[in-house]
Design an enzyme around this catalytic site. Structure first.
Site, PDB file in Angstrom:
ATOM      1  CE1 TYR A 110      -3.218   2.901   0.347  1.00  0.00           C
ATOM      2  CE2 TYR A 110      -2.790   2.962   2.713  1.00  0.00           C
ATOM      3  CZ  TYR A 110      -3.400   3.484   1.590  1.00  0.00           C
ATOM      4  OH  TYR A 110      -4.196   4.612   1.690  1.00  0.00           O
ATOM      5  CG  ASP A 154      -3.992   1.813  -3.443  1.00  0.00           C
ATOM      6  OD1 ASP A 154      -3.552   2.355  -4.484  1.00  0.00           O
ATOM      7  OD2 ASP A 154      -4.633   2.427  -2.573  1.00  0.00           O
ATOM      8  CG  HIS A 258      -8.980   1.438  -4.463  1.00  0.00           C
ATOM      9  ND1 HIS A 258      -7.810   1.580  -5.185  1.00  0.00           N
ATOM     10  CD2 HIS A 258      -8.973   2.435  -3.544  1.00  0.00           C
ATOM     11  CE1 HIS A 258      -7.132   2.612  -4.720  1.00  0.00           C
ATOM     12  NE2 HIS A 258      -7.817   3.157  -3.726  1.00  0.00           N
TER      13      HIS A 258
END
Length: 268
Positions: A110, A154, A258
């Site tokens: 992330y 992500d 997302h």
């Protein structure tokens, strides 16, 4: 059935556990990598995952912010929870999982979002993001005859022109500025990673995995970005069987901004 890995920034795993359960029931990936779990390790909802057959669980969390977790239907072994930029954020977790006779090193990332102002001199969040990506140069696509690597997560950068709804309008917007996209692609190449989502998809084709909460009608405006990524070591490219961006999940009840990306490999 092929070996499958799903990645999803869930934006609070406890808040959105009902749609996580829906994903696992409907898609049943072998491994699910979550980002922005926003939960300390002692409060991670393990029971809910075990009830659905995901007995193998690893997490690296903190209260209210960030956090990554990897859950699987087959055994996994934690390799590392790496600290970046000398900051104790929970942004990385790597595990090994066996598939097709190979030991797969699976990274779950992330990357910092970077704030709103794309100037590292006045925005410490953007400076942190650039430094974080620079440190990711050390994450290499390790592989040999009996092993391979997959990196998902992500990554908060849409590197290519058609990874955003308007290249021209977003050149000065964090996630698509040249300083980000150039360092991002340089880092990917330095690690010898293959961008699987663009492997067989023309660069002229729009690809999105994120749509802002700020849009009154996200589907009608369709102003998306590809912030979520799936990479692999070169030796797994021949095993790559395709992927799906689960766009309908953006319209599920209380959605994340997302959507899940599910990659499949011809590895039993």
């Amino acid at each position: 059935m092929p070996f499958s890995v799903a990645t999803w920034n869930i934006n609070s795993v406890r808040l959105r556990m009902p749609i996580v359960e829906r994903l696992l029931i409907e898609q049943a990936p072998d491994v699910l990598c979550l980002q922005e779990t926003k939960v300390p390790d002692e409060l991670f909802p393990e029971k809910a995952f075990r009830k659905l057959g995901y007995e193998h669980i690893a997490f690296h969390g903190q209260k209210g912010y960030h956090g990554v977790a990897t859950v699987a239907r087959r055994p996994i072994e934690v390799v590392e929870k790496r600290r970046f930029c000398e900051i104790d954020d929970s942004r990385h977790l790597s595990v090994t999982v066996r598939a097709g006779g190979k030991a797969i090193l699976l990274h779950n990332f992330y990357v910092p979002a970077g704030g709103d102002e794309p100037d590292p001199e006045i925005n410490r969040k953007f400076r942190h993001k650039l430094d974080f990506v620079a440190e990711m140069n050390a994450i290499r696509a390790e592989h040999d005859e009996v092993s391979g690597s997959i990196l998902v997560g992500d990554l908060n950068i849409a590197p290519l022109e058609h990874d955003v709804w308007s290249h021209k309008q977003l050149l000065k917007v964090v996630s698509h500025t040249p300083v980000e996209t150039e360092s991002f692609e340089a880092m990917r190449r330095a690690g010898n990673w293959v961008d699987l989502m663009r492997l067989n998809v023309p660069q002229e084709q729009k690809l999105y995995t994120w749509w802002s909460y700020r849009a009154q009608d996200w589907e009608a405006s369709d102003r998306g970005r590809r912030l979520d990524h799936v990479w692999s070591s070169p030796n797994l490219v021949t095993n790559f069987a395709g992927y799906e961006i689960l766009r309908p999940a953006r319209g599920w009840e209380r959605p994340s901004d997302h959507v899940p990306v599910i990659a499949r490999f011809d590895l039993e």
